[in-house]
Design a protein around this motif. Sequence first.
Motif, PDB file in Angstrom:
ATOM      1  N   ARG A 141      15.508  -4.339 -19.700  1.00  0.00           N
ATOM      2  CA  ARG A 141      14.859  -3.044 -19.522  1.00  0.00           C
ATOM      3  C   ARG A 141      13.376  -3.279 -19.298  1.00  0.00           C
ATOM      4  NH1 ARG A 141      17.014   2.008 -21.485  1.00  0.00           N
ATOM      5  NH2 ARG A 141      19.223   1.819 -22.006  1.00  0.00           N
ATOM      6  N   SER A 142      12.757  -2.424 -18.515  1.00  0.00           N
ATOM      7  CA  SER A 142      11.338  -2.553 -18.248  1.00  0.00           C
ATOM      8  C   SER A 142      10.806  -1.186 -17.873  1.00  0.00           C
ATOM      9  CB  SER A 142      11.097  -3.551 -17.103  1.00  0.00           C
ATOM     10  OG  SER A 142       9.739  -3.571 -16.728  1.00  0.00           O
ATOM     11  N   ALA A 143       9.524  -0.978 -18.154  1.00  0.00           N
ATOM     12  CA  ALA A 143       8.930   0.297 -17.762  1.00  0.00           C
ATOM     13  C   ALA A 143       8.886   0.411 -16.240  1.00  0.00           C
ATOM     14  CB  ALA A 143       7.528   0.420 -18.344  1.00  0.00           C
ATOM     15  N   THR A 144       8.550  -0.701 -15.577  1.00  0.00           N
ATOM     16  CA  THR A 144       8.468  -0.709 -14.117  1.00  0.00           C
ATOM     17  C   THR A 144       8.977  -2.041 -13.591  1.00  0.00           C
ATOM     18  OG1 THR A 144       6.533   0.749 -14.114  1.00  0.00           O
ATOM     19  CG2 THR A 144       6.949  -0.526 -12.113  1.00  0.00           C
ATOM     20  N   THR A 145       9.877  -1.969 -12.604  1.00  0.00           N
ATOM     21  CA  THR A 145      10.337  -3.156 -11.893  1.00  0.00           C
ATOM     22  C   THR A 145      10.066  -2.926 -10.413  1.00  0.00           C
ATOM     23  OG1 THR A 145      12.120  -3.508 -13.512  1.00  0.00           O
ATOM     24  CG2 THR A 145      12.291  -4.674 -11.422  1.00  0.00           C
ATOM     25  N   PRO A 173      16.603   2.808 -13.567  1.00  0.00           N
ATOM     26  CA  PRO A 173      15.517   3.795 -13.648  1.00  0.00           C
ATOM     27  C   PRO A 173      14.123   3.181 -13.654  1.00  0.00           C
ATOM     28  CG  PRO A 173      17.271   4.353 -15.188  1.00  0.00           C
ATOM     29  CD  PRO A 173      17.577   2.984 -14.667  1.00  0.00           C
ATOM     30  N   SER A 174      14.012   1.859 -13.869  1.00  0.00           N
ATOM     31  CA  SER A 174      12.688   1.226 -13.871  1.00  0.00           C
ATOM     32  C   SER A 174      12.204   0.919 -12.456  1.00  0.00           C
ATOM     33  CB  SER A 174      12.721  -0.064 -14.698  1.00  0.00           C
ATOM     34  OG  SER A 174      13.451  -1.087 -14.045  1.00  0.00           O
ATOM     35  N   VAL A 175      13.097   1.060 -11.477  1.00  0.00           N
ATOM     36  CA  VAL A 175      12.711   0.871 -10.072  1.00  0.00           C
ATOM     37  C   VAL A 175      12.328   2.233  -9.503  1.00  0.00           C
ATOM     38  CG1 VAL A 175      13.434   0.055  -7.794  1.00  0.00           C
ATOM     39  CG2 VAL A 175      14.311  -1.065  -9.856  1.00  0.00           C
ATOM     40  N   HIS A 176      11.122   2.328  -8.947  1.00  0.00           N
ATOM     41  CA  HIS A 176      10.624   3.618  -8.450  1.00  0.00           C
ATOM     42  C   HIS A 176      10.456   3.525  -6.929  1.00  0.00           C
ATOM     43  CE1 HIS A 176       9.977   4.729 -12.617  1.00  0.00           C
ATOM     44  NE2 HIS A 176       9.322   3.594 -12.800  1.00  0.00           N
ATOM     45  N   PRO A 177      11.513   3.814  -6.168  1.00  0.00           N
ATOM     46  CA  PRO A 177      11.449   3.621  -4.711  1.00  0.00           C
ATOM     47  C   PRO A 177      10.429   4.521  -4.027  1.00  0.00           C
ATOM     48  CG  PRO A 177      13.456   4.792  -5.350  1.00  0.00           C
ATOM     49  CD  PRO A 177      12.836   4.286  -6.614  1.00  0.00           C
ATOM     50  N   GLN A 178      10.170   5.698  -4.599  1.00  0.00           N
ATOM     51  CA  GLN A 178       9.188   6.578  -3.978  1.00  0.00           C
ATOM     52  C   GLN A 178       7.772   6.024  -4.105  1.00  0.00           C
ATOM     53  OE1 GLN A 178      10.954   6.975  -6.720  1.00  0.00           O
ATOM     54  NE2 GLN A 178      10.271   8.713  -7.956  1.00  0.00           N
ATOM     55  N   LEU A 179       7.602   4.987  -4.961  1.00  0.00           N
ATOM     56  CA  LEU A 179       6.308   4.323  -5.126  1.00  0.00           C
ATOM     57  C   LEU A 179       6.327   2.908  -4.540  1.00  0.00           C
ATOM     58  CD1 LEU A 179       5.489   5.425  -8.798  1.00  0.00           C
ATOM     59  CD2 LEU A 179       4.724   6.480  -6.655  1.00  0.00           C
ATOM     60  N   GLY A 180       7.356   2.601  -3.746  1.00  0.00           N
ATOM     61  CA  GLY A 180       7.428   1.296  -3.106  1.00  0.00           C
ATOM     62  C   GLY A 180       8.339   0.297  -3.785  1.00  0.00           C
ATOM     63  N   GLY A 181       8.984   0.680  -4.896  1.00  0.00           N
ATOM     64  CA  GLY A 181       9.913  -0.222  -5.561  1.00  0.00           C
ATOM     65  C   GLY A 181      11.155  -0.468  -4.704  1.00  0.00           C
ATOM     66  N   LYS A 182      11.704  -1.688  -4.810  1.00  0.00           N
ATOM     67  CA  LYS A 182      12.878  -2.059  -4.002  1.00  0.00           C
ATOM     68  C   LYS A 182      13.954  -2.658  -4.894  1.00  0.00           C
ATOM     69  CE  LYS A 182      10.131  -3.128   0.152  1.00  0.00           C
ATOM     70  NZ  LYS A 182       9.811  -4.171   1.156  1.00  0.00           N
ATOM     71  N   ALA A 183      15.204  -2.373  -4.547  1.00  0.00           N
ATOM     72  CA  ALA A 183      16.334  -2.951  -5.275  1.00  0.00           C
ATOM     73  C   ALA A 183      17.447  -3.263  -4.291  1.00  0.00           C
ATOM     74  CB  ALA A 183      16.841  -1.995  -6.349  1.00  0.00           C
ATOM     75  N   ILE A 184      18.069  -4.407  -4.498  1.00  0.00           N
ATOM     76  CA  ILE A 184      19.255  -4.758  -3.714  1.00  0.00           C
ATOM     77  C   ILE A 184      20.364  -5.142  -4.681  1.00  0.00           C
ATOM     78  CG2 ILE A 184      18.463  -7.154  -3.387  1.00  0.00           C
ATOM     79  CD1 ILE A 184      19.947  -6.984  -0.628  1.00  0.00           C
TER      80      ILE A 184
END
Length: 406
Positions: A141-145, A173-184
């Motif tokens: 878990r992390s606040a931001t990834t 939920p720690s990935v924020h795509p609207q702020l540029g976060g990416k997940a695959i």
Amino acid sequence: MIPKTESEIGRCLEDKEWRMNNLYTIVDEGGIKKPYRRRWTQQDLANSRHGLDVVLKSRQHGISSESDIDMLDDCVFNDDLRCGIIAHTKLDAQEIFETKVKLPYFELPEFIRRLNPHTKCDSCTLTLTNGSSIRVAVSFRSATTHRLHVSELGKICAKYPKRATEIKTGTMPSVHPQLGGKAIIEGTAEGDAGYFHDLCIQAQAETAEAKKKGIPLNPKQFKFHFYSWFQDPKNVLDPAGVKISDELKRYFKGLYDEHAIELSPEQKAWYAQTKDGAGGLGRLMKREHPSTVQEAFESSVEGAVWGLEMEKCYSDGRVGFYPHLEQLPVYTFWDLGYHHATSVIFVQFAGEQIRVIDHHRERGRGAAYHAKVVKEKPYNYDKHYFPHDVMQHEKGSGIILGDVYA
């Protein structure tokens, strides 16, 4: 391009595409250390990434390598990125860190490592002086990834459902795509249920809908990608001496007739040997090397009841729509239950075919209810077949079950 001057080196290092195909070293499927060069599937994924991406695939396409080298490159050339890789097992986490994070970093040209040296490289964590880091673990878990790669989510869902829930509710939920976060998220299928299955099905539908309407996906939607076994150029074999069964011949014909998938003789030989050869995958073939999305999730799960038999039914073309033939009688076969379900299958005998045309299954209901359901069906019955416990007394009413079903 091979840069020869300082200015050319500077221009190349500003180009991510050049860096990905010229700077990094990996360990390939054969355990050999070699320069990383994007293959077709890796390049296609890189060109079509959305931000949130889910990849359903056959084995050995190099999707994990592409995802992890891409993440490492972002860390080396961008400040203050917190990145994470979730592996299937602790052993896998250690292997990924050693071969896809640590080795590629230390194989970089020395002048690049001097510009951005590491401050930590142990316990499956690489931290650089620019503030960027990569951690490999089985969950976190992390606040931001800022960058996330989940490897083999299908296997995680099948074997560790609590961990899959943690990924869904704690990590994503720690990935924020609207702020540029990416997940695959990538993996092979493991049955037709679970977080990975549901994510693939929804992403596939939303990706198709967006393409149909000519609109982009929104930042919080997942883009769906699928890479089948025949898209890997390595999957070929000299057909000389390879026996292809009648079952596989029907299968290959079905791929062409139903999906316009035309395979070369070398591809057919590879598939036949990989599935039916000595030490072959057998019924696990469709799971590990699917030809279509539907096939990936239809394939039997290891340990499933009647999994092998159902796989053969699909291969033989014995699963389909078999309507009621009014000119033939119907027979029923019962399994009685109360706390567990009562099940009834409806069968017709058409020549040499035993055709299952209908099915009733429900729990918590008495004998009179099930008898009524069966009698109200629009069938001309010949015989009803019951198990031995039909002569027992029904719980609650005390009546003999056989008297109700007579």
